[in-house]
Every structure is written in structure tokens, then in C-alpha cells.
Design a protein around this motif. Structure first.
Motif, PDB file in Angstrom:
ATOM      1  N   ASP A   1       4.409  -8.768   3.163  1.00  0.00           N
ATOM      2  CA  ASP A   1       4.401  -7.914   1.440  1.00  0.00           C
ATOM      3  C   ASP A   1       4.525  -8.453   0.489  1.00  0.00           C
ATOM      4  O   ASP A   1       3.908  -7.724  -0.715  1.00  0.00           O
ATOM      5  N   TYR A   2       5.232  -9.449   0.272  1.00  0.00           N
ATOM      6  CA  TYR A   2       4.841  -9.958  -0.966  1.00  0.00           C
ATOM      7  C   TYR A   2       3.715 -10.452  -1.480  1.00  0.00           C
ATOM      8  O   TYR A   2       3.565 -10.459  -2.907  1.00  0.00           O
ATOM      9  N   ALA A   3       2.715 -10.728  -0.641  1.00  0.00           N
ATOM     10  CA  ALA A   3       1.664 -11.143  -1.272  1.00  0.00           C
ATOM     11  C   ALA A   3       0.815 -10.042  -1.435  1.00  0.00           C
ATOM     12  O   ALA A   3       0.527 -10.299  -2.010  1.00  0.00           O
ATOM     13  N   ASP A   4       1.349  -9.071  -0.778  1.00  0.00           N
ATOM     14  CA  ASP A   4       0.447  -7.709  -0.867  1.00  0.00           C
ATOM     15  C   ASP A   4       1.197  -6.395  -2.099  1.00  0.00           C
ATOM     16  O   ASP A   4       0.401  -7.095  -2.804  1.00  0.00           O
ATOM     17  N   ILE A   5       2.548  -7.510  -2.687  1.00  0.00           N
ATOM     18  CA  ILE A   5       2.770  -6.867  -3.641  1.00  0.00           C
ATOM     19  C   ILE A   5       2.226  -7.144  -4.965  1.00  0.00           C
ATOM     20  O   ILE A   5       1.885  -6.680  -5.905  1.00  0.00           O
ATOM     21  N   PHE A   6       2.671  -8.893  -4.830  1.00  0.00           N
ATOM     22  CA  PHE A   6       2.546  -9.459  -6.177  1.00  0.00           C
ATOM     23  C   PHE A   6       0.975 -10.757  -6.309  1.00  0.00           C
ATOM     24  O   PHE A   6       0.860 -10.778  -6.958  1.00  0.00           O
TER      25      PHE A   6
ATOM     26  N   GLU B   1       8.132 -12.894   8.592  1.00  0.00           N
ATOM     27  CA  GLU B   1       6.795 -12.412   8.482  1.00  0.00           C
ATOM     28  C   GLU B   1       6.235 -11.113   7.924  1.00  0.00           C
ATOM     29  O   GLU B   1       5.570 -10.985   7.221  1.00  0.00           O
ATOM     30  N   VAL B   2       7.251  -9.653   8.525  1.00  0.00           N
ATOM     31  CA  VAL B   2       6.850  -8.781   7.334  1.00  0.00           C
ATOM     32  C   VAL B   2       7.271  -8.894   5.840  1.00  0.00           C
ATOM     33  O   VAL B   2       6.427  -8.778   4.909  1.00  0.00           O
ATOM     34  N   ILE B   3       7.960  -9.451   5.614  1.00  0.00           N
ATOM     35  CA  ILE B   3       8.509 -10.132   3.909  1.00  0.00           C
ATOM     36  C   ILE B   3       7.619 -11.062   3.899  1.00  0.00           C
ATOM     37  O   ILE B   3       7.342 -10.623   2.344  1.00  0.00           O
ATOM     38  N   ARG B   4       6.557 -12.110   4.011  1.00  0.00           N
ATOM     39  CA  ARG B   4       5.901 -12.804   2.906  1.00  0.00           C
ATOM     40  C   ARG B   4       4.273 -12.042   3.504  1.00  0.00           C
ATOM     41  O   ARG B   4       3.988 -12.039   2.081  1.00  0.00           O
TER      42      ARG B   4
ATOM     43  N   ASP C   1      19.136 -11.677 -13.766  1.00  0.00           N
ATOM     44  CA  ASP C   1      18.231 -10.326 -13.716  1.00  0.00           C
ATOM     45  C   ASP C   1      17.324 -10.232 -12.514  1.00  0.00           C
ATOM     46  O   ASP C   1      15.739 -10.810 -12.379  1.00  0.00           O
ATOM     47  N   PHE C   2      17.774  -9.516 -11.855  1.00  0.00           N
ATOM     48  CA  PHE C   2      17.302  -8.767 -10.588  1.00  0.00           C
ATOM     49  C   PHE C   2      15.888  -8.103 -10.406  1.00  0.00           C
ATOM     50  O   PHE C   2      15.670  -7.315 -11.603  1.00  0.00           O
ATOM     51  N   ASP C   3      15.118  -8.629  -9.990  1.00  0.00           N
ATOM     52  CA  ASP C   3      13.860  -8.104  -9.234  1.00  0.00           C
ATOM     53  C   ASP C   3      13.504  -8.668  -8.508  1.00  0.00           C
ATOM     54  O   ASP C   3      14.301  -8.444  -7.573  1.00  0.00           O
ATOM     55  N   GLU C   4      12.397  -7.090  -7.679  1.00  0.00           N
ATOM     56  CA  GLU C   4      12.320  -6.815  -6.251  1.00  0.00           C
ATOM     57  C   GLU C   4      11.684  -8.431  -5.985  1.00  0.00           C
ATOM     58  O   GLU C   4      11.740  -8.899  -5.027  1.00  0.00           O
ATOM     59  N   ARG C   5      10.697  -9.606  -6.534  1.00  0.00           N
ATOM     60  CA  ARG C   5      10.008 -10.375  -6.236  1.00  0.00           C
ATOM     61  C   ARG C   5      11.580 -11.929  -5.770  1.00  0.00           C
ATOM     62  O   ARG C   5      11.351 -12.408  -5.492  1.00  0.00           O
ATOM     63  N   LYS C   6      12.471 -11.822  -6.935  1.00  0.00           N
ATOM     64  CA  LYS C   6      13.395 -12.694  -6.468  1.00  0.00           C
ATOM     65  C   LYS C   6      14.342 -12.129  -5.572  1.00  0.00           C
ATOM     66  O   LYS C   6      14.850 -12.894  -4.576  1.00  0.00           O
ATOM     67  N   ALA C   7      14.285 -10.693  -5.406  1.00  0.00           N
ATOM     68  CA  ALA C   7      15.101 -10.489  -3.907  1.00  0.00           C
ATOM     69  C   ALA C   7      14.234 -10.695  -3.009  1.00  0.00           C
ATOM     70  O   ALA C   7      15.087 -10.399  -1.643  1.00  0.00           O
ATOM     71  N   MET C   8      12.900 -10.473  -2.651  1.00  0.00           N
ATOM     72  CA  MET C   8      11.944 -10.330  -2.063  1.00  0.00           C
ATOM     73  C   MET C   8      12.524 -12.463  -1.151  1.00  0.00           C
ATOM     74  O   MET C   8      11.826 -12.702   0.142  1.00  0.00           O
ATOM     75  N   GLU C   9      11.340 -12.922  -2.357  1.00  0.00           N
ATOM     76  CA  GLU C   9      12.481 -14.579  -2.361  1.00  0.00           C
ATOM     77  C   GLU C   9      13.838 -14.961  -1.517  1.00  0.00           C
ATOM     78  O   GLU C   9      13.337 -15.718  -0.787  1.00  0.00           O
ATOM     79  N   LEU C  10      14.626 -14.189  -1.997  1.00  0.00           N
ATOM     80  CA  LEU C  10      15.986 -14.688  -1.129  1.00  0.00           C
ATOM     81  C   LEU C  10      15.627 -14.102   0.232  1.00  0.00           C
ATOM     82  O   LEU C  10      16.090 -15.227   1.382  1.00  0.00           O
ATOM     83  N   ALA C  11      15.356 -12.964   0.132  1.00  0.00           N
ATOM     84  CA  ALA C  11      14.667 -12.819   1.847  1.00  0.00           C
ATOM     85  C   ALA C  11      14.129 -13.721   2.268  1.00  0.00           C
ATOM     86  O   ALA C  11      14.396 -13.608   3.858  1.00  0.00           O
ATOM     87  N   LEU C  12      12.679 -13.937   1.897  1.00  0.00           N
ATOM     88  CA  LEU C  12      12.243 -14.953   2.912  1.00  0.00           C
ATOM     89  C   LEU C  12      13.098 -16.631   3.097  1.00  0.00           C
ATOM     90  O   LEU C  12      13.520 -17.161   3.838  1.00  0.00           O
ATOM     91  N   ASP C  13      13.896 -16.487   1.797  1.00  0.00           N
ATOM     92  CA  ASP C  13      14.824 -18.125   2.424  1.00  0.00           C
ATOM     93  C   ASP C  13      15.685 -18.113   3.307  1.00  0.00           C
ATOM     94  O   ASP C  13      15.593 -18.522   4.068  1.00  0.00           O
TER      95      ASP C  13
ATOM     96  N   PRO D   1       0.754 -16.203  -2.642  1.00  0.00           N
ATOM     97  CA  PRO D   1       1.807 -16.380  -1.238  1.00  0.00           C
ATOM     98  C   PRO D   1       2.757 -16.647  -2.166  1.00  0.00           C
ATOM     99  O   PRO D   1       3.317 -16.787  -2.830  1.00  0.00           O
ATOM    100  N   ALA D   2       3.537 -16.433  -0.179  1.00  0.00           N
ATOM    101  CA  ALA D   2       5.063 -16.443  -0.762  1.00  0.00           C
ATOM    102  C   ALA D   2       5.610 -17.682  -0.680  1.00  0.00           C
ATOM    103  O   ALA D   2       4.889 -18.742  -0.889  1.00  0.00           O
TER     104      ALA D   2
END
Length: 155
Positions: A146-151, A141-144, A92-104, A154-155
């Protein structure tokens, strides 16, 4: 335990790592509908390509004919970045999962690169790994942020 890796091998590994990350961000962006998340992934894909180009410029091996051919080659389907992206795309792809994966992925890569750098005896090789780790940390840091800003979380 210290390792002896030659400079050219370190550069080639760094170039491949940047390409794998670029493919992750490029293909991830294509699946996103949130404009800010999409722009973040597109920006990171461009930066990864720029980093790969920097490494290509100092690579002396003859096995990579041109940077354009290298960067436009199909993704390495065996890379951890690609496998992780495919796994979330199958679900179930979504931006949140993609960004969390990118952070990891960025966090794990930075840790790995710093560990490898500590094992290097050649200062040039060590510097290559540390430069890659530093750019990886910047992407985290960029992803973290933007993640906080979008959602709004906190990441």
C-alpha cells in the motif's frame, strides 16, 4: 540458549502484542487524511483485534475477565508501538511517516518473535511465537504494498 516459557505466558504475551499493534493502527488511522492509508490502518487494526481474540480463545488464565474489556482497555502507553506513534504525532505527522513507522515496527517485531521462537523448547510455545511472526510478516507486506501504491515509491 533455550528458554522455558509456559504456554499460557506465551499466549498472554502474544495477545498483548496484538493489542498494542491494534491500538497503534486504530489511533494512527484517526489522524490520517489519505483514504487508502486510513483504510489500511483500519484493516490492520481489525486484523490485530482478530488475532488477539484467537489467542484469547486459547488463554486459560483467569486474569483477563472478558475479551471485550481487554480489547477496549486504554492503550499501554509504555509499549514501543504507542511510544513510537506518539513521537511522530508530536512532530509533523503525515501518512508517509506513519506507514514507514509501521513498516519498521512490523519488521522489528517479526525479527524479535522469530528469535524468541528459536529459543523455545516447548513446541506449543514455539508455534505460538511463529504464528504471531507469520501474521506480522503478512502485515508488513500489506503496508509495503500500500505504501508503494499510495506514494509511488518503494518502501
Amino acid at each position: 540458549m533455550t528458554q522455558k516459557i509456559n504456554v499460557q505466558k506465551a499466549i498472554k504475551e502474544a495477545m498483548k502484542t496484538e493489542k498494542d499493534a491494534m491500538d497503534f493502527y486504530k489511533y494512527g488511522a484517526e489522524k490520517m487524511s489519505d483514504e487508502k492509508a486510513k483504510k489500511t490502518f483500519e484493516l490492520l487494526a481489525r486484523e490485530e483485534a482478530q488475532h488477539a481474540h484467537s489467542f484469547y480463545n486459547i488463554y486459560k488464565g483467569g486474569d483477563i475477565p472478558s475479551f471485550d474489556e481487554f480489547i477496549q482497555s486504554p492503550p499501554d502507553t509504555e509499549s514501543t508501538w504507542w511510544k513510537a506513534l506518539q513521537k511522530i504525532m508530536m512532530g509533523d505527522f503525515d501518512e508517509r511517516k506513519a506507514m514507514e513507522l509501521a513498516l519498521d515496527e512490523e519488521e522489528a517485531l517479526e525479527k524479535h518473535l522469530r528469535e524468541v521462537a528459536e529459543q523455545m523448547t516447548d513446541p506449543e510455545v514455539k508455534a505460538i511465537y511463529l504464528a504471531n511472526a507469520n501474521s506480522t510478516h503478512h502485515h508488513f507486506e500489506v503496508i509495503r504494498d500500500d505504501y508503494a501504491d499510495i506514494f509511488g515509491l518503494p518502501a
